[in-house]
Write an enzyme that holds these catalytic residues in place. Structure first.
Site, PDB file in Angstrom:
ATOM      1  N   GLU A  84       0.309   5.208   0.697  1.00  0.00           N
ATOM      2  CA  GLU A  84      -0.619   6.251   1.149  1.00  0.00           C
ATOM      3  C   GLU A  84      -0.114   7.625   0.732  1.00  0.00           C
ATOM      4  O   GLU A  84       1.087   7.900   0.779  1.00  0.00           O
ATOM      5  CB  GLU A  84      -0.790   6.161   2.674  1.00  0.00           C
ATOM      6  CG  GLU A  84      -1.460   4.858   3.060  1.00  0.00           C
ATOM      7  CD  GLU A  84      -1.752   4.728   4.556  1.00  0.00           C
ATOM      8  OE1 GLU A  84      -1.284   5.582   5.341  1.00  0.00           O
ATOM      9  OE2 GLU A  84      -2.450   3.763   4.914  1.00  0.00           O
TER      10      GLU A  84
ATOM     11  N   GLU B 180      -2.941  -4.553  -3.193  1.00  0.00           N
ATOM     12  CA  GLU B 180      -3.429  -5.420  -4.277  1.00  0.00           C
ATOM     13  C   GLU B 180      -3.395  -4.687  -5.624  1.00  0.00           C
ATOM     14  O   GLU B 180      -2.979  -5.233  -6.633  1.00  0.00           O
ATOM     15  CB  GLU B 180      -4.862  -5.869  -3.997  1.00  0.00           C
ATOM     16  CG  GLU B 180      -5.019  -6.736  -2.763  1.00  0.00           C
ATOM     17  CD  GLU B 180      -5.265  -5.944  -1.480  1.00  0.00           C
ATOM     18  OE1 GLU B 180      -4.745  -4.815  -1.348  1.00  0.00           O
ATOM     19  OE2 GLU B 180      -5.975  -6.464  -0.608  1.00  0.00           O
TER      20      GLU B 180
ATOM     21  N   CYS C  46      -4.061   0.601  -2.592  1.00  0.00           N
ATOM     22  CA  CYS C  46      -3.923  -0.609  -1.775  1.00  0.00           C
ATOM     23  C   CYS C  46      -2.812  -1.489  -2.358  1.00  0.00           C
ATOM     24  O   CYS C  46      -2.465  -1.372  -3.541  1.00  0.00           O
ATOM     25  CB  CYS C  46      -5.215  -1.413  -1.788  1.00  0.00           C
ATOM     26  SG  CYS C  46      -6.584  -0.648  -0.935  1.00  0.00           S
TER      27      CYS C  46
ATOM     28  N   CYS D  66     -10.250  -4.854  -0.282  1.00  0.00           N
ATOM     29  CA  CYS D  66     -11.377  -3.912  -0.250  1.00  0.00           C
ATOM     30  C   CYS D  66     -12.214  -4.063  -1.527  1.00  0.00           C
ATOM     31  O   CYS D  66     -11.802  -4.714  -2.494  1.00  0.00           O
ATOM     32  CB  CYS D  66     -10.860  -2.477  -0.107  1.00  0.00           C
ATOM     33  SG  CYS D  66     -10.230  -1.778  -1.636  1.00  0.00           S
TER      34      CYS D  66
ATOM     35  N   ASN E 234       0.841  -1.194   0.000  1.00  0.00           N
ATOM     36  CA  ASN E 234       0.000   0.000   0.000  1.00  0.00           C
ATOM     37  C   ASN E 234       0.880   1.249   0.000  1.00  0.00           C
ATOM     38  O   ASN E 234       1.962   1.284   0.600  1.00  0.00           O
ATOM     39  CB  ASN E 234      -1.029   0.010   1.145  1.00  0.00           C
ATOM     40  CG  ASN E 234      -0.441  -0.160   2.531  1.00  0.00           C
ATOM     41  OD1 ASN E 234       0.600  -0.766   2.705  1.00  0.00           O
ATOM     42  ND2 ASN E 234      -1.131   0.373   3.523  1.00  0.00           N
TER      43      ASN E 234
ATOM     44  N   CYS F  82     -10.524  -3.027  -4.846  1.00  0.00           N
ATOM     45  CA  CYS F  82      -9.533  -4.006  -5.323  1.00  0.00           C
ATOM     46  C   CYS F  82     -10.222  -5.259  -5.864  1.00  0.00           C
ATOM     47  O   CYS F  82      -9.766  -5.852  -6.844  1.00  0.00           O
ATOM     48  CB  CYS F  82      -8.554  -4.363  -4.222  1.00  0.00           C
ATOM     49  SG  CYS F  82      -7.416  -3.015  -3.838  1.00  0.00           S
TER      50      CYS F  82
END
Ligand code: THU
Length: 140
Positions: A49, A60, A58, A90, A47, A93
């Protein structure tokens, strides 16, 4: 086809290695992913940010986009490792992964190394897929 134990173990190790590079200064939640392409190659993601939070990627999707940018299009499985218990991808994703393989195997890894394999079809039933757009284009 069921994933072999040694393949799963390799994906778990790769996802763990990817998590080390997680950039999570805001949530402190570190996630790593390892995406297995049908040609056997594995692409890592973590991830990332961003201070304008919604821009965050994310683990993924980081792995998926890196793999696509490297010319991969067919995927069999993805392992996801987070800081604590098995963390499912999530919704965003799930959608992104489903575009490439709606039945992809998802390996949810816990911190103690145990894992659970679920199908993306279980996590995202009746997904919107590229063929829906193709059907629409044909009907125009
Ligand atoms: N995150 C992932 O990377 N993957 C998931 O499956 C769930 C959430 C990240 C996004 C954000 O950086 C942090 O975890 C907290 O939501």
């Amino acid at each position: 086809m069921a994933l072999q134990e040694d393949v799963i173990r390799h994906l778990v190790d790769e996802a763990r290695a990817a998590r080390q590079f997680a950039h999570a200064p805001y949530s402190g939640f570190h996630v790593g992913a390892a995406l297995l392409a049908s040609d056997g190659t594995v692409t890592r993601g973590c991830n990332v940010e961003i201070s304008a939070y919604s821009v965050t990627s994310c683990a993924e999707r980081t792995a998926l986009f890196a793999a696509v940018a490297a010319g991969k299009k067919e995927f069999a499985a993805i392992a996801v490792v987070a800081d604590l218990d098995a963390t499912p991808p999530c919704g965003v994703c799930r959608q992104a992964l489903a575009d490439f393989n709606p039945s992809m195997e998802i390996i949810l890894v816990s911190d103690d190394g145990s894992y659970r394999v679920v199908s993306l079809a279980q996590l995202l039933p009746e997904p919107f897929l590229p063929e829906h757009l193709a059907k629409h284009a044909k009907s125009q």
